[in-house]
Design a protein around this motif. Structure first.
Motif, PDB file in Angstrom:
ATOM      1  N   GLY A 139      -3.217   6.572 -10.330  1.00  0.00           N
ATOM      2  CA  GLY A 139      -3.210   6.400  -8.899  1.00  0.00           C
ATOM      3  C   GLY A 139      -2.212   7.403  -8.087  1.00  0.00           C
ATOM      4  O   GLY A 139      -1.751   7.939  -8.929  1.00  0.00           O
ATOM      5  N   LEU A 140      -2.580   7.356  -6.634  1.00  0.00           N
ATOM      6  CA  LEU A 140      -1.506   8.017  -5.829  1.00  0.00           C
ATOM      7  C   LEU A 140      -0.388   7.206  -5.641  1.00  0.00           C
ATOM      8  O   LEU A 140      -0.640   6.035  -5.463  1.00  0.00           O
ATOM      9  N   GLY A 198     -12.222  10.205  -9.837  1.00  0.00           N
ATOM     10  CA  GLY A 198     -11.196  10.881  -9.088  1.00  0.00           C
ATOM     11  C   GLY A 198     -10.249   9.989  -8.809  1.00  0.00           C
ATOM     12  O   GLY A 198     -10.208   8.714  -8.932  1.00  0.00           O
ATOM     13  N   LEU A 199      -9.579  10.323  -7.572  1.00  0.00           N
ATOM     14  CA  LEU A 199      -8.546   9.356  -6.832  1.00  0.00           C
ATOM     15  C   LEU A 199      -9.234   8.849  -5.679  1.00  0.00           C
ATOM     16  O   LEU A 199      -9.773   9.624  -4.835  1.00  0.00           O
ATOM     17  N   PRO A 200      -9.218   7.657  -5.430  1.00  0.00           N
ATOM     18  CA  PRO A 200     -10.178   7.141  -4.457  1.00  0.00           C
ATOM     19  C   PRO A 200      -9.681   7.467  -3.034  1.00  0.00           C
ATOM     20  O   PRO A 200      -8.635   7.643  -2.817  1.00  0.00           O
ATOM     21  N   LEU A 201     -10.946   7.441  -2.383  1.00  0.00           N
ATOM     22  CA  LEU A 201     -10.626   7.576  -0.789  1.00  0.00           C
ATOM     23  C   LEU A 201      -9.970   6.658  -0.214  1.00  0.00           C
ATOM     24  O   LEU A 201      -9.195   6.946   0.807  1.00  0.00           O
ATOM     25  N   ASP A 202     -10.221   5.407  -0.454  1.00  0.00           N
ATOM     26  CA  ASP A 202      -9.442   4.394   0.439  1.00  0.00           C
ATOM     27  C   ASP A 202      -7.790   4.607   0.305  1.00  0.00           C
ATOM     28  O   ASP A 202      -7.361   4.236   1.264  1.00  0.00           O
ATOM     29  N   ARG A 203      -7.319   5.076  -0.725  1.00  0.00           N
ATOM     30  CA  ARG A 203      -5.908   5.410  -0.675  1.00  0.00           C
ATOM     31  C   ARG A 203      -5.759   6.583   0.325  1.00  0.00           C
ATOM     32  O   ARG A 203      -4.555   6.570   1.029  1.00  0.00           O
ATOM     33  N   LEU A 204      -6.307   7.581   0.214  1.00  0.00           N
ATOM     34  CA  LEU A 204      -6.167   8.764   1.475  1.00  0.00           C
ATOM     35  C   LEU A 204      -6.286   8.160   2.740  1.00  0.00           C
ATOM     36  O   LEU A 204      -5.461   8.553   3.577  1.00  0.00           O
ATOM     37  N   VAL A 262       2.421  11.827  -5.581  1.00  0.00           N
ATOM     38  CA  VAL A 262       1.887  12.454  -6.955  1.00  0.00           C
ATOM     39  C   VAL A 262       1.216  11.650  -7.491  1.00  0.00           C
ATOM     40  O   VAL A 262       0.640  10.644  -7.032  1.00  0.00           O
ATOM     41  N   HIS A 263       0.336  12.216  -8.786  1.00  0.00           N
ATOM     42  CA  HIS A 263      -0.494  11.367  -9.535  1.00  0.00           C
ATOM     43  C   HIS A 263       0.423  10.542 -10.462  1.00  0.00           C
ATOM     44  O   HIS A 263       1.035  11.235 -11.180  1.00  0.00           O
ATOM     45  N   ARG A 264       0.378   9.554 -10.572  1.00  0.00           N
ATOM     46  CA  ARG A 264       0.986   8.550 -11.423  1.00  0.00           C
ATOM     47  C   ARG A 264       0.401   8.025 -12.506  1.00  0.00           C
ATOM     48  O   ARG A 264      -0.661   7.319 -12.146  1.00  0.00           O
ATOM     49  N   VAL A 265       0.842   7.917 -13.780  1.00  0.00           N
ATOM     50  CA  VAL A 265       0.134   7.120 -14.716  1.00  0.00           C
ATOM     51  C   VAL A 265       0.990   6.188 -15.621  1.00  0.00           C
ATOM     52  O   VAL A 265       2.152   6.356 -15.605  1.00  0.00           O
ATOM     53  N   GLU A 266       0.552   4.848 -15.693  1.00  0.00           N
ATOM     54  CA  GLU A 266       1.305   4.008 -16.065  1.00  0.00           C
ATOM     55  C   GLU A 266       0.595   3.376 -17.312  1.00  0.00           C
ATOM     56  O   GLU A 266      -0.582   3.127 -17.640  1.00  0.00           O
TER      57      GLU A 266
END
Length: 288
Positions: A139-140, A198-204, A262-266
């Motif tokens: 996620g972002l 992709g990366l969700p619009l709600d985060r943007l 950033v794009h972070r992966v956990e």
């Protein structure tokens, strides 16, 4: 509250049918009716209207609690099973499509692994219920900040990768020649809403004070290739990790200058990884 009755209620509410719920659960319709009646008696209020079958106001509230409660029970069962079971040779990794960056891919074992590409919210649930040995969520986030994960059950998380993000747009787009873009300037643009690919619009939207970033097309599922093809064809912009936005025919990936995200992966796991899972966890942590 009897979890068997709660599962019956959730199934009836989801299918809006006592008979369909009976077929799915392997019960008689009479047994399903008895389960619902017993649960309503226990809670002291009607939970479903009968014609049509639909949750009452109290039933709606119960539905909000039921999912997390049942998931916790499944997680407890899976945790006990992991403790009692002998270690297996294979490995199942649940992941989102955009979590599979170059470092992660290089760490995967050459054989004996099963990869389950799932929607973002389904990865932690797969891990805690025993559907996967390890999970990768993404996620972002601000640099070095942890992700906010759903509270499904006790999970251990470790950051394993961070990379820049890019706005993917057609090569013919007026902004394709920019060296960098500010997300706030694109709030009124046409966007692709692909929460699982992709990366969700709600985060943007959250980064922009809850405004803008309305979708032109919604993409359901985890097909990253379809998302990038739609962006290249001009159906909307997409925000992607840099590694996922490169080499898309007909599209340009422009860096984001503001905000600083950033794009972070956990990596997520329940309990202590063993066997192949422990080897992969160690490899991913070493890459990070």
């Amino acid at each position: 509250m009897d979890p068997h009755l709660l599962r019956t209620y959730v199934t009836v509410a989801r299918l809006a049918s006592f008979s369909a719920a009976a077929r799915e659960l392997g019960y008689t319709q009479s047994a399903v009716s008895q389960h619902i009646a017993a649960l309503e008696q226990d809670l002291g209020t009607p939970l479903l209207t009968r014609r049509p079958v639909a949750p009452t106001a109290a039933g709606e509230r119960l539905s909000e609690h039921a999912g997390p409660l049942l998931l916790r029970l499944d997680a407890a069962r899976a945790d006990i099973a992991r403790t009692a079971a002998a270690p297996e040779q294979g490995l199942t990794l649940a992941t989102t499509p955009t979590a599979l960056g170059p470092g992660v891919l290089a760490s995967l074992p050459a054989a004996g692994a099963t990869l389950r590409v799932l929607p973002r919210d389904a990865v932690p649930a797969a891990v805690v219920t025993g559907g996967a040995d390890l999970g990768l969520v993404d996620g972002l986030a601000a640099p070095s900040d942890p992700l906010r994960l759903p509270d499904v059950a006790p999970l251990t998380t470790r950051g394993v990768a961070e990379e820049p993000v890019r706005v993917l747009l057609p090569a013919t787009h007026p902004l394709a020649g920019r060296l960098a873009l500010r997300l706030g300037d694109l709030a009124d643009a046409r966007w692709l809403d692909a929460p699982d690919a992709g990366l969700p619009l709600d985060r943007l939207r959250a980064l922009n004070g809850g405004r803008g970033f309305r979708p032109s097309v919604r993409c359901e599922g985890t097909d990253l290739r379809s998302l990038t093809a739609l962006a290249a064809a001009g159906h909307g912009l997409a925000l992607l990790p840099a590694s996922a936005a490169v080499s898309v025919p007909g599209a340009v990936a422009v860096p984001v200058s503001e905000p600083r995200v950033v794009h972070r992966v956990e990596l997520v796991h329940a309990g202590v990884p063993a066997g192949a899972a422990a080897v992969l966890a160690a490899a991913l942590t070493a890459v990070a």
